[in-house]
Design a protein around this motif. Structure first.
Motif, mmCIF file in Angstrom:
data_model
loop_
_atom_site.group_PDB
_atom_site.id
_atom_site.type_symbol
_atom_site.label_atom_id
_atom_site.label_comp_id
_atom_site.label_asym_id
_atom_site.label_seq_id
_atom_site.Cartn_x
_atom_site.Cartn_y
_atom_site.Cartn_z
ATOM 1 N N GLN A 38 -1.299 -5.423 2.971
ATOM 2 C CA GLN A 38 -1.980 -5.618 1.692
ATOM 3 C C GLN A 38 -3.496 -5.492 1.805
ATOM 4 O O GLN A 38 -4.147 -4.937 0.910
ATOM 5 C CB GLN A 38 -1.578 -6.975 1.106
ATOM 6 C CG GLN A 38 -0.100 -7.053 0.757
ATOM 7 C CD GLN A 38 0.399 -8.466 0.530
ATOM 8 O OE1 GLN A 38 -0.388 -9.417 0.465
ATOM 9 N NE2 GLN A 38 1.714 -8.633 0.433
ATOM 10 N N HIS A 39 -4.089 -5.994 2.883
ATOM 11 C CA HIS A 39 -5.534 -5.861 3.076
ATOM 12 C C HIS A 39 -5.909 -4.386 3.165
ATOM 13 O O HIS A 39 -6.897 -3.938 2.560
ATOM 14 C CB HIS A 39 -5.979 -6.592 4.344
ATOM 15 C CG HIS A 39 -5.804 -8.073 4.295
ATOM 16 N ND1 HIS A 39 -4.591 -8.683 4.580
ATOM 17 C CD2 HIS A 39 -6.670 -9.076 3.987
ATOM 18 C CE1 HIS A 39 -4.731 -9.995 4.448
ATOM 19 N NE2 HIS A 39 -5.976 -10.265 4.094
ATOM 20 N N ASP A 40 -5.123 -3.626 3.914
ATOM 21 C CA ASP A 40 -5.405 -2.211 4.095
ATOM 22 C C ASP A 40 -5.234 -1.439 2.787
ATOM 23 O O ASP A 40 -6.041 -0.564 2.452
ATOM 24 C CB ASP A 40 -4.474 -1.629 5.165
ATOM 25 C CG ASP A 40 -4.969 -0.306 5.691
ATOM 26 O OD1 ASP A 40 -5.907 -0.312 6.517
ATOM 27 O OD2 ASP A 40 -4.434 0.737 5.269
ATOM 28 N N HIS B 158 -1.822 -8.820 -5.325
ATOM 29 C CA HIS B 158 -1.858 -9.153 -3.898
ATOM 30 C C HIS B 158 -1.972 -7.905 -3.015
ATOM 31 O O HIS B 158 -2.233 -8.020 -1.832
ATOM 32 C CB HIS B 158 -0.595 -9.927 -3.512
ATOM 33 C CG HIS B 158 0.667 -9.126 -3.629
ATOM 34 N ND1 HIS B 158 1.012 -8.452 -4.775
ATOM 35 C CD2 HIS B 158 1.678 -8.887 -2.747
ATOM 36 C CE1 HIS B 158 2.173 -7.849 -4.600
ATOM 37 N NE2 HIS B 158 2.581 -8.090 -3.390
ATOM 38 N N GLY B 159 -1.739 -6.725 -3.582
ATOM 39 C CA GLY B 159 -1.935 -5.499 -2.805
ATOM 40 C C GLY B 159 -0.679 -4.852 -2.295
ATOM 41 O O GLY B 159 -0.745 -3.999 -1.399
ATOM 42 N N GLY B 160 0.494 -5.218 -2.831
ATOM 43 C CA GLY B 160 1.708 -4.499 -2.488
ATOM 44 C C GLY B 160 1.641 -3.071 -3.014
ATOM 45 O O GLY B 160 1.006 -2.799 -4.041
ATOM 46 N N GLY C 262 -8.422 -7.939 -6.091
ATOM 47 C CA GLY C 262 -7.443 -8.106 -5.025
ATOM 48 C C GLY C 262 -7.498 -9.449 -4.335
ATOM 49 O O GLY C 262 -8.573 -9.944 -3.992
ATOM 50 N N LEU C 263 -6.322 -10.029 -4.119
ATOM 51 C CA LEU C 263 -6.144 -11.231 -3.293
ATOM 52 C C LEU C 263 -5.083 -10.930 -2.238
ATOM 53 O O LEU C 263 -3.970 -11.466 -2.281
ATOM 54 C CB LEU C 263 -5.714 -12.412 -4.163
ATOM 55 C CG LEU C 263 -6.732 -12.957 -5.170
ATOM 56 C CD1 LEU C 263 -6.075 -14.004 -6.066
ATOM 57 C CD2 LEU C 263 -7.940 -13.560 -4.449
ATOM 58 N N PRO C 264 -5.388 -10.037 -1.287
ATOM 59 C CA PRO C 264 -4.381 -9.680 -0.278
ATOM 60 C C PRO C 264 -4.008 -10.877 0.583
ATOM 61 O O PRO C 264 -4.867 -11.690 0.948
ATOM 62 C CB PRO C 264 -5.065 -8.583 0.535
ATOM 63 C CG PRO C 264 -6.527 -8.790 0.302
ATOM 64 C CD PRO C 264 -6.661 -9.345 -1.073
#
Length: 529
Positions: A400-402, A375-377, A393-395
């Motif tokens: 998380q997107h960044d 998820h991008g943690g 990635g599934l932010p």
């Protein structure tokens, strides 16, 4: 008898040398719950193993921070922080629904407004807890009497910062964020020409139009800060610390900033002497898997394994998304280990193992692991870098997107929008990362860069924490620029003074020239007459 006496002396010496509290300090910890607690707990356990005594402050409804632990004593504040699994699940569902409908401008504005309002209420709640602590005279007396050596806190919340100053303790931050945003913005020069603002999805190499976008987003964040932060914190700080104190001064006067990133993750930027980079401090070599899990991994043969988990806060996805993901996994020859506690998807293939919990670090370090779906943690991304595993990635939310954008910019990740993910584009992303060698090659290079350090990140973090305890702070590393006004910081007063002097000299010069010219003209006129 003599031999027994000598043996007793040796035993006593060994006990004294191994006593954990001989050189240990007393540390007060004011953490943030959730995933932030996961990495704070790693530091706490390491400090405990080195002989330090730790006390953790927690609200009565803490989700992850337990009252009982072999590593620390706890002080439970009778206060509801509102950070619980049910509430967070509801928040996530609402957020995903909004993201799916975000094709309209009105929905995006509504989403931003709702997030800003939630942030305002959350900070208001945190300050109510701090107010309750300050007014509890018995608790404050006990904290003062305990003679702590320092306060360790996460400045994404202000409670620890405020309490540390109230108790007069040296401050050490375990930091990625402050209440105003990314940590560097509060402590280090951050020119907007090449320092991208968080959430803009920009790199340090911006075009002219991108720099405009970056600047406009900066002004937007200042507006958000005014509403969510200034309106809450200014009255509180003026009431308790004086009308001449700005709340950010309390953050900027911290002794050491232990940053949970480094320049394999961060774009190059200015920094400060008291900023210590400890990215990957929680990472460690993998341990053997359980027999059942190892047998499953080995059954993948030459195809290898895909690991999927969405972190500590998200155990399950909406059913429609889970069905599509399961269907995509079923079409691959790889085995899949997926942390999922929701309803079992009807499209689940025989190659996929669902678990309530999985040993993430040990699986990422296994030689058969080919891809990590995350998820991008920050914690998960840094473990993937450490072990050299490329990402899909599934932010979902927050930074998380960044975080994933930074990985995508380095060519080690393929990122999907959770609002539009389906079995086709998810399967395509998996195949691209699995079968395009550049993803794994670039991640291996990034891993080598990250590991090539003179000192392990955890040892570095502990050194600086103990440094602050030994020296009662680190003021020699701390800039005093935060005490300056904007006019002084940017030398606007100096420029104005110099311009005034130049203008004055120029004016005097013009006056002298005019005076001399007029005298010469007058003399010439008299001679002619």
């Amino acid at each position: 008898m003599t031999r027994m006496y000598q043996l007793s002396l040796v035993t006593l010496a060994v006990l004294l040398c191994s006593s954990p509290l001989i050189n240990g300090g007393k540390i007060l910890v004011y953490p943030l719950d959730g995933s932030h607690w996961v990495n704070m707990k790693v530091i706490i356990e390491e400090l405990y193993s080195r002989g330090h005594e730790l006390t953790v402050m927690r609200p009565s409804d803490s989700w992850y921070i337990k009252a009982d632990s072999p590593y620390y004593k706890s002080i439970t504040i009778n206060f509801t922080a509102g950070f619980d699994e049910e509430g967070f699940g509801s928040f996530l569902t609402t957020l995903l629904t909004m993201q799916k409908e975000s094709n309209s401008l009105w929905t995006r504005i509504a989403t931003e407004y709702d997030m800003t309002l939630q942030a305002y209420l959350w900070h208001e709640q945190m300050l109510q807890m701090a107010e309750g602590i300050f007014k509890n005279t018995q608790l404050m007396q006990n904290l003062n009497d305990s003679k702590y050596d320092l306060l360790l806190t996460d400045p994404a919340i202000a409670g620890g910062v405020l309490l540390g100053h109230r108790l007069g303790l040296p401050l050490v931050f375990n930091v990625r964020w402050t209440i105003q945003g990314e940590g560097h913005l509060a402590i280090a020069p951050s020119p907007l020409s090449y320092i991208p603002m968080q959430y803009t999805l920009l790199t340090d190499k911006m075009t002219f139009t991108q720099r405009i976008r970056n600047l406009l987003y900066y002004f937007y964040t200042r507006l958000q800060t005014w509403y969510t932060i200034d309106l809450n914190y200014k009255p509180f700080v003026h009431r308790h610390f004086g009308s001449d104190v700005h709340y950010m001064e309390l953050f900027q006067s911290a002794d050491i900033w232990l940053m949970r990133n480094d320049f394999t993750f961060e774009f190059p930027r200015p920094t400060m002497p008291n900023v210590v980079y400890m990215a990957g401090f929680q990472c460690k070599p993998s341990k053997p898997l359980s027999k059942e899990l190892e047998d499953f991994v080995q059954s993948s043969g030459e195809h290898g394994v895909i690991v999927m988990t969405l972190g500590t806060l998200v155990a399950k996805l909406p059913e429609d998304i889970a069905e599509d993901i399961a269907a995509a996994f079923a079409q691959l020859p790889q085995k899949v280990i997926w942390r999922h506690t929701g309803k079992r998807p009807s499209t689940l293939g025989n190659n996929t193992l669902l678990l309530d919990w999985l040993p993430q670090n040990d699986l990422l370090g296994h030689p058969k692991t080919k891809v990590f779906v995350a998820h991008g943690g920050t914690n998960g991304i840094q473990e993937a870098i450490y072990h050299g595993v490329p990402l899909v990635g599934l932010p979902l939310m927050f930074d998380q997107h960044d975080n994933f954008f930074r990985m995508e910019a380095r060519g080690v990740a393929k990122v999907l929008d959770i609002a539009t993910v389906n079995r086709d584009n998810f399967l395509e992303a998996l195949r691209e990362v699995l079968y395009e060698p550049s993803y794994r090659d670039k991640m291996k290079k990034l891993s080598n860069l990250h590991r090539d350090q003179p000192m392990k990140p955890m040892d570095l973090a502990i050194f600086w924490i103990e440094f602050v305890m030994r020296h009662k702070g680190a003021p020699h590393l701390r800039t005093e620029s935060y005490k300056m006004s904007k006019i002084q910081y940017y030398s606007i007063d100096v420029v104005a003074f110099l311009l005034t002097v130049v203008l004055l000299v120029f004016t005097v010069f013009i006056c002298v020239v005019r005076f001399v010219c007029s005298r010469v003209f007058c003399r010439s006129k008299v001679k002619k007459e």
